[in-house]
Design a protein around this motif. Structure first.
Motif, PDB file in Angstrom:
ATOM      1  N   GLY A  50       1.733  12.046  -2.637  1.00 56.05           N
ATOM      2  CA  GLY A  50       1.319  11.451  -1.374  1.00 56.05           C
ATOM      3  C   GLY A  50       0.824  10.036  -1.482  1.00 56.05           C
ATOM      4  O   GLY A  50       0.839   9.289  -0.504  1.00 56.05           O
ATOM      5  N   SER A  51       0.346   9.657  -2.666  1.00 60.66           N
ATOM      6  CA  SER A  51      -0.201   8.309  -2.832  1.00 60.66           C
ATOM      7  C   SER A  51      -0.024   7.836  -4.269  1.00 60.66           C
ATOM      8  O   SER A  51       0.258   8.620  -5.173  1.00 60.66           O
ATOM      9  CB  SER A  51      -1.692   8.294  -2.462  1.00 60.66           C
ATOM     10  OG  SER A  51      -2.434   9.132  -3.335  1.00 60.66           O
ATOM     11  N   THR A  52      -0.210   6.542  -4.448  1.00 64.99           N
ATOM     12  CA  THR A  52      -0.196   5.953  -5.783  1.00 64.99           C
ATOM     13  C   THR A  52      -1.477   5.142  -5.938  1.00 64.99           C
ATOM     14  O   THR A  52      -1.847   4.378  -5.046  1.00 64.99           O
ATOM     15  CB  THR A  52       1.026   5.045  -5.993  1.00 64.99           C
ATOM     16  OG1 THR A  52       2.217   5.844  -5.928  1.00 64.99           O
ATOM     17  CG2 THR A  52       0.973   4.352  -7.348  1.00 64.99           C
TER      18      THR A  52
ATOM     19  N   SER B 278      -5.843   2.517  -3.698  1.00 64.19           N
ATOM     20  CA  SER B 278      -4.928   3.626  -3.449  1.00 64.19           C
ATOM     21  C   SER B 278      -4.070   3.298  -2.231  1.00 64.19           C
ATOM     22  O   SER B 278      -4.575   2.794  -1.227  1.00 64.19           O
ATOM     23  CB  SER B 278      -5.725   4.913  -3.187  1.00 64.19           C
ATOM     24  OG  SER B 278      -4.864   5.982  -2.853  1.00 64.19           O
ATOM     25  N   PHE B 279      -2.771   3.572  -2.346  1.00 68.82           N
ATOM     26  CA  PHE B 279      -1.842   3.312  -1.239  1.00 68.82           C
ATOM     27  C   PHE B 279      -1.092   4.594  -0.881  1.00 68.82           C
ATOM     28  O   PHE B 279      -0.795   5.411  -1.754  1.00 68.82           O
ATOM     29  CB  PHE B 279      -0.825   2.235  -1.628  1.00 68.82           C
ATOM     30  CG  PHE B 279      -1.397   0.861  -1.786  1.00 68.82           C
ATOM     31  CD1 PHE B 279      -1.475  -0.005  -0.703  1.00 68.82           C
ATOM     32  CD2 PHE B 279      -1.865   0.434  -3.022  1.00 68.82           C
ATOM     33  CE1 PHE B 279      -1.995  -1.283  -0.848  1.00 68.82           C
ATOM     34  CE2 PHE B 279      -2.394  -0.841  -3.181  1.00 68.82           C
ATOM     35  CZ  PHE B 279      -2.459  -1.704  -2.094  1.00 68.82           C
TER      36      PHE B 279
ATOM     37  N   ARG C 217       6.485  11.337   0.199  1.00 68.92           N
ATOM     38  CA  ARG C 217       6.602  10.492   1.397  1.00 68.92           C
ATOM     39  C   ARG C 217       7.915   9.702   1.363  1.00 68.92           C
ATOM     40  O   ARG C 217       8.635   9.625   2.363  1.00 68.92           O
ATOM     41  CB  ARG C 217       5.434   9.508   1.466  1.00 68.92           C
ATOM     42  CG  ARG C 217       4.102  10.100   1.823  1.00 68.92           C
ATOM     43  CD  ARG C 217       3.103   8.974   2.046  1.00 68.92           C
ATOM     44  NE  ARG C 217       1.739   9.396   1.899  1.00 68.92           N
ATOM     45  CZ  ARG C 217       0.985   9.885   2.887  1.00 68.92           C
ATOM     46  NH1 ARG C 217       1.487  10.033   4.096  1.00 68.92           N
ATOM     47  NH2 ARG C 217      -0.270  10.233   2.661  1.00 68.92           N
ATOM     48  N   VAL C 218       8.209   9.086   0.213  1.00 74.42           N
ATOM     49  CA  VAL C 218       9.437   8.292   0.093  1.00 74.42           C
ATOM     50  C   VAL C 218      10.654   9.189   0.288  1.00 74.42           C
ATOM     51  O   VAL C 218      11.619   8.826   0.976  1.00 74.42           O
ATOM     52  CB  VAL C 218       9.516   7.584  -1.278  1.00 74.42           C
ATOM     53  CG1 VAL C 218      10.855   6.851  -1.423  1.00 74.42           C
ATOM     54  CG2 VAL C 218       8.360   6.600  -1.437  1.00 74.42           C
TER      55      VAL C 218
ATOM     56  N   SER D  17       6.568  -2.191   5.321  1.00 72.69           N
ATOM     57  CA  SER D  17       5.306  -2.933   5.291  1.00 72.69           C
ATOM     58  C   SER D  17       4.359  -2.403   4.207  1.00 72.69           C
ATOM     59  O   SER D  17       3.553  -3.161   3.661  1.00 72.69           O
ATOM     60  CB  SER D  17       4.615  -2.879   6.657  1.00 72.69           C
ATOM     61  OG  SER D  17       4.337  -1.541   7.029  1.00 72.69           O
ATOM     62  N   ILE D  18       4.463  -1.094   3.901  1.00 75.12           N
ATOM     63  CA  ILE D  18       3.624  -0.509   2.834  1.00 75.12           C
ATOM     64  C   ILE D  18       4.051  -1.070   1.487  1.00 75.12           C
ATOM     65  O   ILE D  18       3.211  -1.457   0.657  1.00 75.12           O
ATOM     66  CB  ILE D  18       3.729   1.033   2.820  1.00 75.12           C
ATOM     67  CG1 ILE D  18       3.133   1.624   4.105  1.00 75.12           C
ATOM     68  CG2 ILE D  18       3.024   1.607   1.588  1.00 75.12           C
ATOM     69  CD1 ILE D  18       1.631   1.497   4.214  1.00 75.12           C
ATOM     70  N   TRP D  19       5.369  -1.131   1.267  1.00 72.00           N
ATOM     71  CA  TRP D  19       5.881  -1.712   0.020  1.00 72.00           C
ATOM     72  C   TRP D  19       5.406  -3.157  -0.116  1.00 72.00           C
ATOM     73  O   TRP D  19       5.005  -3.591  -1.209  1.00 72.00           O
ATOM     74  CB  TRP D  19       7.417  -1.663  -0.013  1.00 72.00           C
ATOM     75  CG  TRP D  19       8.006  -0.306  -0.244  1.00 72.00           C
ATOM     76  CD1 TRP D  19       8.490   0.542   0.707  1.00 72.00           C
ATOM     77  CD2 TRP D  19       8.173   0.372  -1.502  1.00 72.00           C
ATOM     78  NE1 TRP D  19       8.951   1.696   0.118  1.00 72.00           N
ATOM     79  CE2 TRP D  19       8.777   1.616  -1.231  1.00 72.00           C
ATOM     80  CE3 TRP D  19       7.881   0.032  -2.822  1.00 72.00           C
ATOM     81  CZ2 TRP D  19       9.083   2.543  -2.233  1.00 72.00           C
ATOM     82  CZ3 TRP D  19       8.190   0.941  -3.839  1.00 72.00           C
ATOM     83  CH2 TRP D  19       8.779   2.176  -3.543  1.00 72.00           C
ATOM     84  N   GLU D  20       5.442  -3.905   0.975  1.00 72.22           N
ATOM     85  CA  GLU D  20       5.007  -5.300   0.962  1.00 72.22           C
ATOM     86  C   GLU D  20       3.513  -5.409   0.660  1.00 72.22           C
ATOM     87  O   GLU D  20       3.073  -6.318  -0.054  1.00 72.22           O
ATOM     88  CB  GLU D  20       5.317  -5.963   2.313  1.00 72.22           C
ATOM     89  CG  GLU D  20       6.786  -6.265   2.530  1.00 72.22           C
ATOM     90  CD  GLU D  20       7.344  -7.265   1.519  1.00 72.22           C
ATOM     91  OE1 GLU D  20       6.645  -8.240   1.183  1.00 72.22           O
ATOM     92  OE2 GLU D  20       8.481  -7.044   1.042  1.00 72.22           O
TER      93      GLU D  20
END
Length: 304
Positions: free
Chosen positions: A147-149, A164-165, A171-172, A180-183
């Motif tokens: 769910g997060s990294t 944490s993102f 999710r991917v 926008s999350i990748w950015e």
């Protein structure tokens, strides 16, 4: 005099639930040793429920109760003195997460701490990395979950930035990560690593462990960025079933391995890292370490 105790950590992730039982060896005048005694992994993909339907399903709840009951028996059999269970991204986002945690406590006696991303990153950062993290080197620690990294930058032997993102493999896989999350991740990594001439990555999580094992690398030796690029291109050319049959991957690993590799590669690219070290540690190891460090604290959650 040698003191021997067993501690347990339960990591309730978005892709799988893990029980780590560690033997802690204390001897006066010597550094305390933490030995992994047992590791059990159950592929209950909570993220598939939560990220799509915002709730943990009845079936997943039943499987969680079964897993926790089994974990409880294993801990009893191992004479575990202290345990902490931590739930991450999926349970903290589930509308029924707190209710599920309370029901599991009533059913199994195991108290689940639903932790936020900041706490998760801090626990992971507390893991024992002194053998890798030299005072004169800079590392970007990357822990990829379902769910997060969690990302942590280490410089001068200390953690200087951590974040944490909501960038996880499940999710991917379900196409739930906006560009926008990748950015945002890219900007954060570049901001916190640009001042350093050389950065190496440290990777943790089941996927990077699987990649490392398949590489045949000698323990302690890093994987290069180019090796990971070749690996990524290779696995993308296999179908899901071919990855299971030809590459001998577990079914719950064969799909998330692709987004996981992409995340590690992206982190290496944005930090300009040429190598990634894989020490096989993660949240469960951090939980055990924190349990040991806090063993005399009054607010410690203990499994009885």
């Amino acid at each position: 005099m040698l003191r021997i105790e067993k501690y347990a950590a339960i990591d309730i992730g978005s892709n799988a639930i893990r029980l780590l039982i560690a033997t802690v060896l204390e001897k006066e005048g010597r550094e305390t040793q933490f030995k992994k005694t047992s590791l059990v992994r159950v592929p209950i993909r909570l993220g598939a429920d939560v990220f799509l339907k915002e709730k943990i399903s009845n079936r997943s709840y039943e499987r969680m109760v079964e897993a926790m009951t089994a974990f409880s028996l294993l801990m009893k059999n191992h004479d575990v003195v202290k345990c902490r269970a931590c739930a991450t991204s999926a349970m903290r986002e589930a509308k029924n997460g707190a209710e599920i945690a309370e029901n599991i406590r009533k059913e199994t006696g195991i108290h689940i701490n639903i932790i936020d991303g900041k706490d998760e990153a801090a626990i992971i950062a507390s893991t024992d990395l002194h053998e890798l993290i030299d005072n004169d080197k800079v590392f970007l620690y990357v822990d990829v979950g379902g769910g997060s990294t969690e990302f942590t930058v280490f410089a001068n032997g200390k953690s200087v930035a951590s974040r944490s993102f909501k960038l996880g493999t499940v999710r991917v896989l379900n196409d739930m990560v906006r560009e926008s999350i990748w950015e945002e991740v890219k900007d954060w990594i570049k901001k916190h690593t640009k001042r350093y001439d050389k950065v190496n990555c440290i990777g943790s999580g089941g996927n990077i462990n699987s990649i490392y094992k398949s590489s045949g690398k000698k323990i302690g030796k890093p994987l290069s960025y180019f090796y990971l690029v070749d690996y990524y291109e290779k696995i993308k050319n296999y179908t899901y079933h071919e990855r299971i049959f030809e590459l001998q991957m577990n079914p719950d690993r064969a799909d998330v391995i692709i987004p996981a590799t992409r995340i590690y590669l992206s982190a290496m690219k944005w930090s300009k890292s040429k190598n990634i070290y894989v020490p096989k540690i993660g949240l469960a190891d951090g939980i055990v370490k924190s349990l040991y460090n806090e063993k005399d604290a009054e607010d410690l959650e203990v499994y009885e």
